[in-house]
Design a protein around this motif. Structure first.
Motif, mmCIF file in Angstrom:
data_model
loop_
_atom_site.group_PDB
_atom_site.id
_atom_site.type_symbol
_atom_site.label_atom_id
_atom_site.label_comp_id
_atom_site.label_asym_id
_atom_site.label_seq_id
_atom_site.Cartn_x
_atom_site.Cartn_y
_atom_site.Cartn_z
ATOM 1 N N ILE A 171 27.371 -5.918 -23.899
ATOM 2 C CA ILE A 171 25.988 -6.336 -24.123
ATOM 3 C C ILE A 171 25.809 -6.910 -25.538
ATOM 4 O O ILE A 171 25.089 -7.888 -25.742
ATOM 5 C CB ILE A 171 25.016 -5.151 -23.901
ATOM 6 N N THR A 174 27.208 -10.440 -25.298
ATOM 7 C CA THR A 174 26.767 -11.354 -24.230
ATOM 8 C C THR A 174 25.275 -11.286 -23.917
ATOM 9 O O THR A 174 24.749 -12.189 -23.264
ATOM 10 C CB THR A 174 27.527 -11.053 -22.931
ATOM 11 N N TRP A 176 23.993 -9.344 -21.743
ATOM 12 C CA TRP A 176 23.856 -9.089 -20.305
ATOM 13 C C TRP A 176 23.171 -7.729 -20.117
ATOM 14 O O TRP A 176 23.791 -6.729 -19.771
ATOM 15 C CB TRP A 176 25.221 -9.097 -19.619
ATOM 16 N N TYR A 177 21.863 -7.719 -20.299
ATOM 17 C CA TYR A 177 21.116 -6.465 -20.287
ATOM 18 C C TYR A 177 21.082 -5.795 -18.914
ATOM 19 O O TYR A 177 20.836 -4.586 -18.817
ATOM 20 C CB TYR A 177 19.687 -6.707 -20.779
#
Length: 283
Positions: A171, A174, A176-177
């Protein structure tokens, strides 16, 4: 067929181990609660609920370990060993309620992923690995059903924090939650799986299922090998708490055989196999 059984335990050490594991996990579950709120991570909040359940199990293990050492009496002729089984059911109930709560939170976050503070997650993950690793080490070796459920939960907490560590790093780089609620659902699956297997084990004890099939067959084999025995009419084995096993048997001895000697020989064999509670009828 050689089968070794060692049922000796240091109960004082067991109590101190449970106490230390409880203090570590209860303190950390509070830290997780605030950490989950600050970081916005549902995965850490779910682990907070899970760790609280583990802390409860540890507290019950501590209490029942002390009460379980009380001597048997006229009302409780087998003593208080099965208190650990009651503790296991309490723990299963608490974890079930917590899992439902976590699952609902994770579903909401999955529908609407929000930003989380990856650095805070990483920090808590490192602490979680250290805390749960220490707790697993201190609980290692017990055969009691309650301690087994606690050990299983602690092991998964340890693996769960490794997963949080990996996810927090991903995370961080990126954003990406959505990985956070996905991890929460994964934790729910792991908890649910363990609830099933722990409940199954507890129910097997209640149903008085043979706790150790290898030991059961070995005892039968020893009886068959005794020259003084003509036939094994019946043999039963069950366990009080996953550790203390009980055997009852009805044995037909050969004619002109000293039944007292046969009984003493059988008792000695059972004692060598770790069976301290037995009722033997020699016909």
């Amino acid at each position: 067929m050689k089968h070794s059984h060692n049922h000796s335990h240091n109960h004082s050490e067991g109590v101190s181990n449970v106490t230390m594991a409880f203090l570590l996990n209860f303190g950390f579950s509070i830290l997780e609660l605030f950490g989950g709120i600050i970081t916005g991570s549902t995965a850490i909040l779910s682990d907070a609920v899970h760790d609280f359940g583990d802390s409860l199990a540890l507290a019950l293990s501590f209490i029942f370990e002390k009460v379980g050492k009380k001597e048997s009496n006229e009302k409780y002729t087998y003593g208080y060993k099965r208190l650990s089984l009651i503790g296991a059911f309490i723990n299963i109930t608490v974890l079930s309620v917590g899992t439902i709560f976590v699952f609902n939170q994770a579903l909401q976050a999955l529908r609407n992923p929000t930003a989380v503070k990856a650095e805070g997650m990483l920090f808590l993950a490192v602490i979680g690995i250290v805390i749960n690793g220490a707790s697993v080490f201190r609980m290692k070796g017990s055969k009691k059903i309650l301690d087994k459920t606690v050990m299983m939960h602690l092991m998964e907490d340890l693996l769960g924090w490794v997963a949080v560590l990996v996810v927090s790093v991903v995370i961080y780089f990126t954003n990406w939650y959505i990985l956070d609620p996905i991890l929460s659902l994964g934790i729910c699956f792991v908890i649910g799986r363990n609830i099933y297997f722990n409940l199954k084990t507890a129910l097997m004890i209640i149903m008085q299922r043979v706790p150790d099939e290898d030991l059961y067959e070995e005892i039968k084999e020893h009886l068959i090998e005794m020259d003084e025995i003509e036939n094994i009419e019946k043999i039963n084995m069950w366990t009080m708490d996953g550790e203390m096993h009980v055997v009852t048997a009805s044995i037909k001895a050969l004619e002109n055989t000293n039944k007292v000697d046969v009984l003493n020989k059988i008792k000695k064999m059972l004692n060598n196999e770790g069976i301290k509670e037995s009722t033997i009828e020699v016909l």
